[in-house]
Each structure stands twice: as C-alpha cells, then as structure tokens.
Scaffold this active site. Structure first.
Site, PDB file in Angstrom:
ATOM      1  N   GLN A   1       0.821  -1.219   0.000  1.00  8.15           N
ATOM      2  CA  GLN A   1       0.000   0.000   0.000  1.00  8.15           C
ATOM      3  C   GLN A   1       0.849   1.261   0.000  1.00  8.15           C
ATOM      4  O   GLN A   1       0.305   2.361  -0.008  1.00  8.15           O
ATOM      5  CB  GLN A   1      -0.924   0.022   1.228  1.00  8.15           C
ATOM      6  CG  GLN A   1      -2.004  -1.032   1.211  1.00  8.15           C
ATOM      7  CD  GLN A   1      -3.045  -0.797   0.130  1.00  8.15           C
ATOM      8  OE1 GLN A   1      -3.166   0.302  -0.406  1.00  8.15           O
ATOM      9  NE2 GLN A   1      -3.789  -1.828  -0.208  1.00  8.15           N
TER      10      GLN A   1
ATOM     11  N   LYS B   1      -1.425  -2.642  -7.571  1.00  7.96           N
ATOM     12  CA  LYS B   1      -1.903  -1.484  -6.813  1.00  7.96           C
ATOM     13  C   LYS B   1      -1.179  -0.204  -7.243  1.00  7.96           C
ATOM     14  O   LYS B   1      -1.570   0.880  -6.850  1.00  7.96           O
ATOM     15  CB  LYS B   1      -1.712  -1.718  -5.313  1.00  7.96           C
ATOM     16  CG  LYS B   1      -2.585  -2.858  -4.758  1.00  7.96           C
ATOM     17  CD  LYS B   1      -2.425  -2.949  -3.256  1.00  7.96           C
ATOM     18  CE  LYS B   1      -2.808  -4.303  -2.691  1.00  7.96           C
ATOM     19  NZ  LYS B   1      -4.242  -4.588  -2.736  1.00  7.96           N
TER      20      LYS B   1
END
Lengths: 424, 134
Positions: free
Chosen positions: A215, A238
C-alpha cells in the site's frame, strides 16, 4: 515511447483531470449509465494507457520467452523484461537491480521470504514480531512458519486511532526477535508507519526487518536504502501495473545465502539427475516462465509514477484527504470514520460505517450511483476484531482521484441513508 | 423504485419477525459468513416432528437478516421433513428480489443455518423424546 510524453513538469501540484485522460476506464459508464467513480484503488488500481499499450505491444509484436531464444524477438523480450527490473529498482532506489526479484504480488514475495529465509533461520522458541494492523498476507505466512518451526509470534498493538504503540515495540524487542515484519502503509486505516525509526529499533535489537510495501508504493516515495530494511515486498497491480506483477527487494547477501523457494527451469545453472546448482540472483528465485508482459507493464508503471514524482503523488492524496475528511464529517456527522485524523501520517484510505447499515448494503447502494468502494474486513480480520468492528466500508484514492469523486461519495452516503430511512 | 431494497425487505430488516431466543429450544445453530461479518443464531423447538417454535438472533446486512425473518415465518409450524426440503430457489422466491452472485451468500445464510440446525435437531429431538418418555 509513450512514457516520455507523460512527463509533466515535476513542480506544483498534480492535475488529476489531466492524469485521468491517461486512464481509459475512468471515462466509461456503469451499466446504469453512471460515470464510474472508482474509490477502490487500495484493492487494485486502474491502469494508464502506457501500461496497457506496453502489454499489448509485447503480445502483438515480440512475445517470446525470456533468457532462452537466440532469435530477435526472444532477445527483445529478455531486454524489455530486464529493463523493467531496472525501472522497478530505480523506483524504490534499490542499490542493485539484481536484488529485485519479480513475483506475482506482495503475497508471493512475503511467502518467498517465509519459506526460504524463514525455514533456515527460525528455530524453536524464536520470536517474530508483527503488528495488529497487518494484512493477512503479512500474517498467515508467519503463522504457518512458526507452527512448522515451533516459533512464536508477538504483536505490536495499536492505539484506538490506529497508530502503532512504539513503547510496546521497545519492550517486545527485549525478546530478541529474529525478524520484525510490518506494513509500511495500512490498507485498512491508511496509517503511514514510521518505518525508518522502526527499522533502526529492530536492527539495534539484532532483528532483520521485512516491510510490506503493497500500500506504500502507489502513494508515498519509497527508498529502501533510506528505510534501511532487509526485505521490501510489493504488488504491481496497486501501483498502476497489471495483475500478476510484483516484486521482492532484499539485500544481496541475504538473497545469496537463502535457498531457492520454487524450483524448476530458469532458476538453475546446472542440473544433474540427483543434484543441481542454482542460478545467480535474481533468477535463482524466478523458477518457470515469469509473467513477462505484466512485469514489463510494471516497469512502465514505475516510470509513469517517477515521471509524476512520488512526492507530488503523496501531496495530491494528502490534499484530497484534507478535503474529504472534514467534508464527510460536516455532511454526515453520524458516520463513523476510522484511522488517524492527522493526515501527515495517513495515506488516501477512508474506512467508515453508517450506523444501522451494514457495509455490504452501503457498498451496494453506492454501486447503484456509480461509486465503487470496498466493504468487508479488507483482509485484516484481527484489526477489525481489535477495533470491535464486524466490517467496514472503505473508500481509497490514487493519482487519478478527484474532489468530485469525494463529492460523489458524500452524495452517495446521502442516498444510502434515504434508502434505509435514516434521517440526515 | 429500488429493485433490491424494497420496502418489505427493509421492513423485515428493521423489524425482523421471530427475532429473539427461546428457553425451551431443542436445537440451535450459529451460522456465519466470516467474509462479510453476517451472523445468525437459529433456534428450533421440535415437537412431534413439527417445527413448533423458530427464532433467531443475529446481525449483518439487510439481505441476510430479511432472509432469516422471511424464512423463519415460512417454516414455523411446518413438519420437519417439509422444512428440510426447502431449497435455495425457494428462499430466493421468498425474498422476491434479484440477488447478484456477490450477495448470494448473504441471501442463503439463513437456509444454510436452518439445515445445520435441523441436522442437530433430529438428534436433539430424539434425545428429547427419550427423556420425555420417562
């Protein structure tokens, strides 16, 4: 090449409206004819045209296996795959691109360390320190390892705001753990952990450090040398790259001492019927044909983000949080928001609950107005247990997120309340 | 008009029928969808092969809770073997709304819980009958 055209002046704030033009999916409509408001980038990000084109170009003009073909397209494929490794290495400021191993995702990267380094180095009674906010990907591999090796897991607790309690970490380090593994940015709360300080503390206690960067890489500048960690794991999908791409960075001496994880072709130097010799790093850890097109796409995604400038990406998301949190609180004072309210230590993630409405129903009604959010436990069941929440709804940002996305969320929450008969 | 959150679905969610616990239940089962956080505890009171009492407690999304409310209404007073024959499509008919694949687990948690409770209930009912015969 497409990426060069994307280079914007590396000064001033990002213009998300300009950036959105690079993402074809963002101008599509949902089946109900609504513009797509994509607020689930923490699950998986959308892909810019340059990444899509790189994958298509590979498949249409030079598809061939890597490190094998003595022919033009095979050489081109190998060169592009290895160039992608260099781009990814530069993206995290790795000192040597041979220290970057391509994996399917962060999960596979962490499993690689657990199985290869872990089985060699974790012995009966050895402790591994994790945190209460870990994604299951940085928890379950260590559970399996300590069950097998008869080791122990310890956890750094969090405050109710979702910040790690470093004073307890200090005490846990007296157990002389062999490894400390923690997330750089929480996928559920958005908390940006003090990775430099935590790495220093762990090293002083003699532990190695693994950082789960899944993340972090899309949202904050990452410099593995500045962090000083030993392993850094992340996914491509991501950070604007295709699914199936990802990487593990680790220090050379660790990788060289570690046994292979998966075995087969590509990872060997010599094979005899009863024994083999391993290839040098990084190929020792890349058994079988890799996700060539996807990793090439990951290289392009890394170049795209470097051209934008990760400092500006982080500033953009922080500005959006600074807009969104007060706006949500003002429009919906009854809605519960979780995670640190100090946006200097928070990435673009907003977990929330509407009292009396289950997050699945929230997400379902939001979907009807074109707003895509995640609902559930976001692969952090122990964290939800700690916060005494069965589930949460979660909105999350990326480089292409805008204030109008936030406005659509605020209006969408009004619609949820209307459907469920909750007075504003 | 909302095709999923119809008034009667929301009514069952807000004011579920048969919600609560029974002192004299003969079987109970706790069903859960850990992935969503839906949870239902179903209690049955079986007398002479008939579901003479049914109640549930739980928390979760509107679909899972409305489904439990509708299903308990449906099976109350029915012979056990008839209740055991209820299928997924019967429950979807009871709900009467279009359920997307992602929400099927929510819609069918009550049925799954009922089937487990009936499985335990048949043993429970036997045990109950045995002690009752003294």
């Amino acid at each position: 090449m497409a990426v060069e055209a994307l280079v914007t002046p590396a000064a001033g704030p990002l213009d998300p409206e300009e950036i959105r033009k690079d993402f074809p999916i963002l101008s599509t409509l949902t089946s109900r004819g609504r513009p797509l408001v994509y607020l689930d980038s923490a699950s998986s990000s959308q892909k810019p045209q340059a990444v899509i084109d790189a994958v298509t170009e590979f498949n249409t003009t030079y598809n061939a296996n890597v490190h094998r073909g003595i022919y033009e397209i095979g050489e081109r494929s190998t060169a592009a795959y290895e160039a992608a490794r260099k781009s990814v290495a530069r993206f995290i400021n790795a000192p040597d691109h041979h220290e970057v191993i391509f994996t399917r995702n962060a999960t596979e990267a962490i499993n690689l360390v657990a199985y290869s380094w872990g089985r060699r180095n974790i012995r009966r009674g050895d402790a591994i320190v994790l945190t209460e906010m870990e994604h299951h990907a940085n928890l379950v591999p260590w559970q399996l390892l300590v069950q097998e090796q008869d080791g122990d897991l310890e956890f750094i607790p969090i405050t109710d705001d979702g910040v790690l309690r470093l004073e307890v970490f200090e005490v846990l380090l007296k157990l002389r753990p062999k490894l400390v593994a923690f997330t750089h940015v929480s996928n559920t709360l958005g908390t940006i952990n003090p990775v430099v300080e935590m790495t220093r503390m762990a090293h002083e206690a003699g532990a190695l450090v693994l950082v789960d960067g899944a993340q972090a890489v899309p949202h904050v500048p990452v410099d593995v040398q500045a962090i000083g960690c030993d392993f850094y794991a992340f996914s491509g999908h991501k950070m604007l790259a295709p699914t199936g791409s990802g990487a593990l960075w680790a220090r050379r001496e660790l990788l060289e001492a570690m046994p292979p994880f998966l075995a087969g072709g590509e990872m060997i130097r010599e094979v005899h019927l009863r024994r083999s010799e391993w290839n040098s790093i990084p190929w020792k850890f890349e058994a079988g044909t890799p996700a060539i097109a996807e990793e090439i796409g990951m290289g392009v995604a890394a170049e795209y983000l470097m051209a934008l400038g990760m400092d500006r990406v982080q500033a953009h998301e922080r500005a959006l949080l600074d807009y969104a949190l007060p706006r949500l609180q003002a429009a919906h004072p009854d809605v519960a928001l979780y995670g640190p309210m100090d946006t200097s230590i928070r990435g673009g993630v907003i977990p929330f609950n509407i009292p009396g409405v289950h997050p699945h129903d929230v997400a379902q009604v939001l979907d009807r107005v074109g707003v895509a959010v995640r609902a559930g436990h976001h692969c952090t069941m122990p964290l939800h247990e700690r916060l005494d929440l069965p589930a949460t709804a979660r909105a999350s940002f990326n480089v292409y997120s805008t204030r109008s996305d936030v406005d659509a969320l605020v209006d969408g929450i009004t619609e949820v309340k209307r459907v469920f008969g909750i007075q504003a | 008009m909302d095709d999923l959150y119809r008034d009667y679905i929301l009514e069952h969610y807000r004011h579920p029928h048969n919600f609560g616990t029974m002192e004299d239940a003969t079987a109970s089962y706790e069903g859960a969808n850990p992935l969503c956080g839906d949870r239902i505890t179903l209690q049955l009171r079986v007398r002479a092969g008939v579901l003479d009492g049914v109640s549930f407690t739980g928390r979760g999304c509107a679909i899972s809770q409305a489904s439990a409310s509708l299903l308990t209404d449906e099976v109350k007073g029915k012979p056990v073997d008839e209740a055991a024959k209820l299928s997924s499509s019967d429950v979807l008919d009871l709900l009467g709304i279009e359920i997307s694949p992602a929400r099927l687990k929510c819609a069918l948690l009550s049925l799954d819980t009922l089937q487990h409770a009936l499985g335990e209930g048949s043993e429970g009912a036997t045990a109950h009958a045995a002690t009752g015969g003294e």
